[in-house]
Motif scaffolding. Structure first.
Motif, PDB file in Angstrom:
ATOM      1  N   GLU A  34      -7.105  -1.433  -1.991  1.00 54.77           N
ATOM      2  CA  GLU A  34      -6.596  -2.579  -1.224  1.00 54.77           C
ATOM      3  C   GLU A  34      -6.053  -3.625  -2.190  1.00 54.77           C
ATOM      4  O   GLU A  34      -6.409  -3.644  -3.367  1.00 54.77           O
ATOM      5  CB  GLU A  34      -7.707  -3.185  -0.355  1.00 54.77           C
ATOM      6  N   SER A  83      -2.698  -4.208  -2.906  1.00 56.30           N
ATOM      7  CA  SER A  83      -1.390  -3.925  -3.509  1.00 56.30           C
ATOM      8  C   SER A  83      -0.310  -4.768  -2.840  1.00 56.30           C
ATOM      9  O   SER A  83      -0.363  -5.013  -1.633  1.00 56.30           O
ATOM     10  CB  SER A  83      -1.051  -2.443  -3.342  1.00 56.30           C
ATOM     11  N   ARG A  98     -10.762   4.224  -1.901  1.00 54.70           N
ATOM     12  CA  ARG A  98     -10.045   3.245  -1.087  1.00 54.70           C
ATOM     13  C   ARG A  98      -9.400   2.217  -2.011  1.00 54.70           C
ATOM     14  O   ARG A  98     -10.032   1.745  -2.967  1.00 54.70           O
ATOM     15  CB  ARG A  98     -11.016   2.544  -0.130  1.00 54.70           C
ATOM     16  N   PRO A 105       0.802  -1.223   0.000  1.00 58.50           N
ATOM     17  CA  PRO A 105       0.000   0.000   0.000  1.00 58.50           C
ATOM     18  C   PRO A 105       0.838   1.279   0.000  1.00 58.50           C
ATOM     19  O   PRO A 105       0.458   2.276  -0.621  1.00 58.50           O
ATOM     20  CB  PRO A 105      -0.820  -0.129   1.288  1.00 58.50           C
ATOM     21  N   TYR A 113     -10.054  -1.005  -6.367  1.00 60.70           N
ATOM     22  CA  TYR A 113     -10.321   0.419  -6.189  1.00 60.70           C
ATOM     23  C   TYR A 113     -11.820   0.602  -5.942  1.00 60.70           C
ATOM     24  O   TYR A 113     -12.640   0.172  -6.754  1.00 60.70           O
ATOM     25  CB  TYR A 113      -9.919   1.208  -7.434  1.00 60.70           C
ATOM     26  N   GLY A 132      -4.484  -1.099   3.425  1.00 55.70           N
ATOM     27  CA  GLY A 132      -4.508  -0.412   2.146  1.00 55.70           C
ATOM     28  C   GLY A 132      -4.323   1.080   2.323  1.00 55.70           C
ATOM     29  O   GLY A 132      -3.647   1.531   3.261  1.00 55.70           O
ATOM     30  N   ALA A 190      -4.945  -5.282  -7.068  1.00 54.31           N
ATOM     31  CA  ALA A 190      -5.465  -4.107  -6.371  1.00 54.31           C
ATOM     32  C   ALA A 190      -6.936  -3.882  -6.710  1.00 54.31           C
ATOM     33  O   ALA A 190      -7.364  -4.076  -7.854  1.00 54.31           O
ATOM     34  CB  ALA A 190      -4.646  -2.874  -6.735  1.00 54.31           C
ATOM     35  N   HIS A 228       2.247   1.870  -3.543  1.00 59.76           N
ATOM     36  CA  HIS A 228       1.154   2.173  -4.463  1.00 59.76           C
ATOM     37  C   HIS A 228       0.604   3.577  -4.200  1.00 59.76           C
ATOM     38  O   HIS A 228       0.423   4.374  -5.132  1.00 59.76           O
ATOM     39  CB  HIS A 228       0.056   1.122  -4.318  1.00 59.76           C
TER      40      HIS A 228
END
Length: 461
Positions: free
Chosen positions: A288, A290, A286, A201, A277, A232, A275, A204
Motif C-alpha cells: 500500500e 504507491s 500486501r 498500485p 510492504y 493497494g 510504499a 507498482h
C-alpha cells in the motif's frame, strides 16, 4: 469491452517472457484465483542490439507456440483477455506478425475464435526527423543531441508504448492483444487501468510482476498473481513451493531501474517512496502507499539499432603454465603480432578493421574493474574481429589463426600448442549491430505513434 466498475482486478503473469516456458498447472491455479487478464512480456533489449537491428526473435517458434497454446486455451475458457508485449523480442512489425501467425495457427488447430489486435510500433526515420526538426526529440543520459543521420542509419526503430494503445485495442473488442515494443509494465497495467484501478498500485504491481517469479523466493518458479484494488495490491506466486516476502517484493524495484523509488512511464512517474510492504501470510504480500504522478508531457522512448560492421570469431584455450604466468604480456604480444601480420599480408592498417582479445577465465568479464590476482589455471582466448565486410573480418581472423595456436612468449625456447574449440576455428557471425538511440519524443497523443489492426477470427472446425 465493458467499463462497469469493479472492486479489484486479478493479473495472471505466467512467466517473465513468452517462450521461457512454465508449468500448465500454474496457469490453472491463476485461473482458480480469479484472473481477469493474462499478461506476458514477449521481449527485451537485455540480449543486445542484434534482435532489433536484424528484426529477428530470440526465441523459436516452438517455444512461443508451446506457451501460447496454453495461454490461448486458458483465456478462451475463462473468457478473459490475453496481452503480449514486445512481440518477437524487439517489438518490430515483423515480430508482431510472427507471433500473430503462431496465434492464428493455434486458433485453427484448437477451434478457437478470439479476435486479435496487432499494435505496430516501428517508426519511420523521416517522420522522426520532422519531430526532431520541430524540437520534440530529447536525449536521455548518456547520449547527446540526436542527428537526422543517426535516424537514417538505423535498420529498425521502435517506439516504446505505454498502456494506452493496448487499452484502445481492448476497447475495440480484441480478446488477444499482440503489441510491438511496449514497456514491460504497460502490458500488465493496461487492463486494470481500463477497469478503473488506481494508477499508483497498478503501476507498482505491474513492475513487480513483470519478470514472473523473480519477485519470489524461487526465481525459477515461473508465474505470479497480483490482485489490485482501491487501496493497494497483493501478490503471490503461482507455484505452491515458492513464496513472496516483503523483502523479495520490495527488492524488485531495484531491478532495471536507475532509481529504486521512482520509475518513469510514458504517462508519468511511479513513486514508491511511501510504499509499505507487509506479509499477509507466509506466501502473500500486501503493498500500500504507491503513488503515480502524471507527466505534463506524454513521451515515447525510441530504440534503434544499426550495423557497425561484420564479425568473425575464433576461440582458443591455453593450459601452458609459462604463458599463463605471463598472460597479459602474451595477450599484448598477440595483439602486436596480429596487427603486423595483417598489415604485411592483407595491406590493411589498423583502423580499417578492429579486433578484441578477451581472456576468459582471467579478466574477460570485468577486465580492469576487477583485476586478476595470480596466474589462472587455464584461459580461453576469444578473438572477435569487426570489419566493413565479412570476407575482410574472416581474413583477419585467419591471419591470427597460427598465432592463436602456437604463439610463444619471447623467452620461450619451444613452440607451445594451444587448443582451438572448433574446426574450422573461424566462425562468421554476420552483421554486428549497436544501439544508437536513447531518446524520447513528445507524443501528440498516447496512441498517435502506433498503428492498430483488429481482426475478427472466425471459429474453426
Amino acid at each position: 469491452m465493458s467499463h462497469e466498475p469493479v472492486d479489484s482486478v486479478g493479473i495472471l503473469v505466467p512467466s517473465g517472457m513468452l517462450g521461457a516456458g512454465f508449468a500448465e498447472a500454474t496457469v490453472e491455479r491463476g485461473l482458480a484465483l480469479g484472473a481477469d487478464v493474462i499478461a506476458v512480456d514477449g521481449g527485451s533489449t537485455d540480449s543486445g542490439p542484434y534482435y532489433l537491428g536484424a528484426s529477428t526473435p530470440k526465441t523459436t517458434t516452438a517455444q512461443v507456440a508451446h506457451d501460447l497454446r496454453i495461454l490461448l486455451k486458458a483465456a478462451a475458457r475463462a473468457d478473459i483477455p490475453l496481452i503480449v508485449g514486445s512481440c518477437g523480442t524487439s517489438g518490430t512489425d515483423s515480430g508482431v506478425d510472427w507471433v500473430a501467425g503462431i496465434v492464428a495457427g493455434i486458433q485453427a488447430e484448437e477451434g478457437l475464435a478470439l479476435d486479435v489486435a496487432r499494435i505496430y510500433s516501428e517508426q519511420d526515420a523521416g517522420t522522426l526527423t520532422r519531430h526532431l526538426d520541430a524540437g520534440r526529440v530529447h536525449p536521455l543520459p548518456p547520449l547527446g543531441a540526436l542527428r537526422a543521420e543517426t535516424l537514417e542509419s538505423c535498420t529498425h526503430i521502435v517506439g516504446m508504448m505505454g498502456h494506452e494503445p493496448i487499452v484502445a485495442a481492448l476497447e475495440a473488442g480484441a480478446r488477444v492483444v499482440l503489441a510491438g515494443r511496449a514497456t514491460d509494465t504497460a502490458v500488465a497495467a493496461a487492463y486494470p487501468l481500463m477497469k478503473g484501478m488506481p494508477a499508483g498500485p497498478t503501476w507498482h504491481a505491474s513492475k513487480i510482476v513483470e519478470c514472473g517469479g523473480q519477485c519470489t523466493t524461487n526465481p525459477r518458479a515461473g508465474g505470479v498473481f497480483a490482485t489490485i484494488d482501491a487501496g493497494g495490491f497483493t501478490i503471490e506466486p503461482l507455484d505452491p513451493t515458492a513464496a513472496c516476502t516483503p523483502d523479495s517484493v520490495a527488492a524488485h524495484m531495484l531491478y532495471e531501474t536507475a532509481d529504486p523509488f521512482r520509475m518513469r512511464e510514458p504517462a508519468g512517474t511511479l513513486d514508491v517512496r511511501e510504499a509499505r510492504y507487509s506479509a499477509v501470510d507466509d506466501r502473500i504480500v500486501r503493498v500500500e502507499g504507491s503513488r503515480f504522478h502524471t507527466a505534463d508531457q506524454h513521451t515515447i522512448k525510441l530504440e534503434g539499432a544499426r550495423i557497425t560492421g561484420y564479425e568473425t570469431m575464433s576461440f582458443s584455450a591455453i593450459r601452458d603454465p609459462h604463458i599463463l604466468a605471463h598472460i597479459e604480456e602474451w595477450a599484448g604480444l598477440l595483439r602486436t603480432v596480429i596487427e603486423q601480420r595483417v598489415k604485411q599480408t592483407l595491406q590493411l592498417p589498423l583502423g580499417s578493421y578492429e579486433f578484441d582479445i578477451r581472456l576468459y577465465g582471467y579478466n574477460a568479464v570485468l577486465e580492469e574493474l576487477d583485476p586478476a590476482v595470480g596466474p589462472p589455471r587455464e584461459v580461453g582466448v576469444m578473438l572477435l574481429v569487426n570489419a566493413p565486410d565479412q570476407d575482410t573480418a574472416t581474413a583477419v581472423a585467419k591471419v591470427a589463426n597460427p598465432l592463436m595456436l602456437h604463439l610463444p612468449t619471447p623467452d620461450m625456447d619451444y613452440l607451445p600448442s594451444l587448443a582451438f574449440a572448433t574446426s574450422p576455428a573461424e566462425t562468421e557471425r554476420g552483421p554486428s549491430y549497436e544501439f544508437v538511440l536513447n531518446h524520447v519524443v513528445d507524443s501528440p497523443t498516447p496512441t498517435a505513434m502506433f498503428r492498430t489492426v483488429v481482426e475478427e477470427t472466425k471459429r474453426h472446425g
